[in-house]
Design a protein around this motif. Sequence first.
Motif, PDB file in Angstrom:
ATOM      1  N   VAL A  75       0.804  -1.175   0.047  1.00 59.25           N
ATOM      2  CA  VAL A  75      -0.034  -0.004  -0.035  1.00 59.25           C
ATOM      3  C   VAL A  75       0.793   1.206  -0.082  1.00 59.25           C
ATOM      4  O   VAL A  75       0.619   2.392  -0.894  1.00 59.25           O
ATOM      5  CB  VAL A  75      -0.837   0.085   1.133  1.00 59.25           C
ATOM      6  CG1 VAL A  75      -1.630   1.548   1.222  1.00 59.25           C
ATOM      7  CG2 VAL A  75      -2.005  -1.037   1.135  1.00 59.25           C
ATOM      8  N   GLY A  76       2.033   1.269   0.575  1.00 62.50           N
ATOM      9  CA  GLY A  76       2.974   2.480   0.913  1.00 62.50           C
ATOM     10  C   GLY A  76       3.419   2.557  -0.633  1.00 62.50           C
ATOM     11  O   GLY A  76       3.959   3.548  -1.056  1.00 62.50           O
ATOM     12  N   ALA A  77       3.595   1.481  -1.262  1.00 59.20           N
ATOM     13  CA  ALA A  77       4.346   1.663  -2.745  1.00 59.20           C
ATOM     14  C   ALA A  77       3.411   2.228  -3.650  1.00 59.20           C
ATOM     15  O   ALA A  77       3.592   2.426  -4.972  1.00 59.20           O
ATOM     16  CB  ALA A  77       5.110   0.482  -3.097  1.00 59.20           C
ATOM     17  N   GLY A  78       2.116   1.969  -3.321  1.00 58.83           N
ATOM     18  CA  GLY A  78       1.118   2.287  -4.305  1.00 58.83           C
ATOM     19  C   GLY A  78       0.407   1.378  -5.037  1.00 58.83           C
ATOM     20  O   GLY A  78      -0.273   1.797  -5.963  1.00 58.83           O
ATOM     21  N   TYR A  79       0.513   0.080  -4.750  1.00 58.49           N
ATOM     22  CA  TYR A  79      -0.024  -1.046  -5.604  1.00 58.49           C
ATOM     23  C   TYR A  79      -1.535  -1.319  -5.193  1.00 58.49           C
ATOM     24  O   TYR A  79      -2.633  -0.801  -5.727  1.00 58.49           O
ATOM     25  CB  TYR A  79       0.990  -2.253  -5.156  1.00 58.49           C
ATOM     26  CG  TYR A  79       2.354  -1.780  -6.028  1.00 58.49           C
ATOM     27  CD1 TYR A  79       2.230  -1.912  -7.380  1.00 58.49           C
ATOM     28  CD2 TYR A  79       3.329  -2.024  -5.294  1.00 58.49           C
ATOM     29  CE1 TYR A  79       3.529  -1.334  -8.090  1.00 58.49           C
ATOM     30  CE2 TYR A  79       4.488  -1.582  -5.969  1.00 58.49           C
ATOM     31  CZ  TYR A  79       4.726  -1.501  -7.348  1.00 58.49           C
ATOM     32  OH  TYR A  79       5.885  -1.239  -7.976  1.00 58.49           O
ATOM     33  N   PRO A  80      -1.888  -1.988  -3.789  1.00 58.59           N
ATOM     34  CA  PRO A  80      -3.299  -2.371  -3.767  1.00 58.59           C
ATOM     35  C   PRO A  80      -3.836  -0.883  -2.936  1.00 58.59           C
ATOM     36  O   PRO A  80      -2.893  -0.246  -2.444  1.00 58.59           O
ATOM     37  CB  PRO A  80      -3.303  -3.408  -3.045  1.00 58.59           C
ATOM     38  CG  PRO A  80      -1.885  -3.441  -2.325  1.00 58.59           C
ATOM     39  CD  PRO A  80      -0.913  -2.736  -3.242  1.00 58.59           C
ATOM     40  N   LEU A  81      -4.982  -0.883  -3.076  1.00 57.04           N
ATOM     41  CA  LEU A  81      -5.831   0.031  -2.296  1.00 57.04           C
ATOM     42  C   LEU A  81      -5.813  -0.530  -0.717  1.00 57.04           C
ATOM     43  O   LEU A  81      -5.795  -1.742  -0.630  1.00 57.04           O
ATOM     44  CB  LEU A  81      -7.237  -0.077  -2.790  1.00 57.04           C
ATOM     45  CG  LEU A  81      -7.496   0.731  -4.095  1.00 57.04           C
ATOM     46  CD1 LEU A  81      -8.827   0.505  -4.570  1.00 57.04           C
ATOM     47  CD2 LEU A  81      -6.965   2.242  -4.085  1.00 57.04           C
ATOM     48  N   PRO A  82      -6.098   0.294   0.298  1.00 61.07           N
ATOM     49  CA  PRO A  82      -5.832  -0.038   1.611  1.00 61.07           C
ATOM     50  C   PRO A  82      -6.972  -1.219   1.880  1.00 61.07           C
ATOM     51  O   PRO A  82      -6.955  -2.086   2.576  1.00 61.07           O
ATOM     52  CB  PRO A  82      -6.196   0.982   2.424  1.00 61.07           C
ATOM     53  CG  PRO A  82      -5.822   2.177   1.591  1.00 61.07           C
ATOM     54  CD  PRO A  82      -6.031   1.835   0.133  1.00 61.07           C
ATOM     55  N   GLU A  83      -8.190  -1.207   1.138  1.00 60.88           N
ATOM     56  CA  GLU A  83      -9.142  -2.221   1.284  1.00 60.88           C
ATOM     57  C   GLU A  83      -8.641  -3.525   0.910  1.00 60.88           C
ATOM     58  O   GLU A  83      -9.082  -4.556   1.501  1.00 60.88           O
ATOM     59  CB  GLU A  83     -10.623  -1.779   0.463  1.00 60.88           C
ATOM     60  CG  GLU A  83     -11.137  -0.305   0.930  1.00 60.88           C
ATOM     61  CD  GLU A  83     -10.518   0.961   0.236  1.00 60.88           C
ATOM     62  OE1 GLU A  83     -10.395   0.886  -0.962  1.00 60.88           O
ATOM     63  OE2 GLU A  83     -10.068   2.010   0.940  1.00 60.88           O
ATOM     64  N   ASP A  84      -8.090  -3.513  -0.420  1.00 57.66           N
ATOM     65  CA  ASP A  84      -7.552  -4.552  -0.805  1.00 57.66           C
ATOM     66  C   ASP A  84      -6.496  -5.267   0.213  1.00 57.66           C
ATOM     67  O   ASP A  84      -6.368  -6.539   0.437  1.00 57.66           O
ATOM     68  CB  ASP A  84      -6.991  -4.462  -2.122  1.00 57.66           C
ATOM     69  CG  ASP A  84      -7.975  -4.036  -3.264  1.00 57.66           C
ATOM     70  OD1 ASP A  84      -9.189  -4.492  -2.979  1.00 57.66           O
ATOM     71  OD2 ASP A  84      -7.582  -3.404  -4.096  1.00 57.66           O
TER      72      ASP A  84
END
Length: 98
Positions: A75-84
């Motif tokens: 999430v910090g790297a911008g890949y999945p959304l926080p919900e994912d």
Amino acid sequence: MSSAARTAPVTRGTATPAPGTTTTTAPRPTRPSRPPRNRRGRGAAGSRAAAGLSRLYPTHADHVDKARTAARASVGAGYPLPEDAAAIVAAAQDSGGG
């Protein structure tokens, strides 16, 4: 009929390349190799995979912690959304593995 007038028989399905050209054939595809089998006909790789996983995740809590750490980093790297990421961690908690 003289021997000079005779020609070689024509075979269907074969083409003669033009003078000065070369022909190549595609390599034959190879079959994938099978994993080694044990006496019961099952793959021996399954037991090695389980041993490797138990070294990576000795307990279920270790598995969940590593999944949580990886999800946060992703999430910090911008890949999945926080919900994912939350769904990934929930799946790790429900897996029962470890």
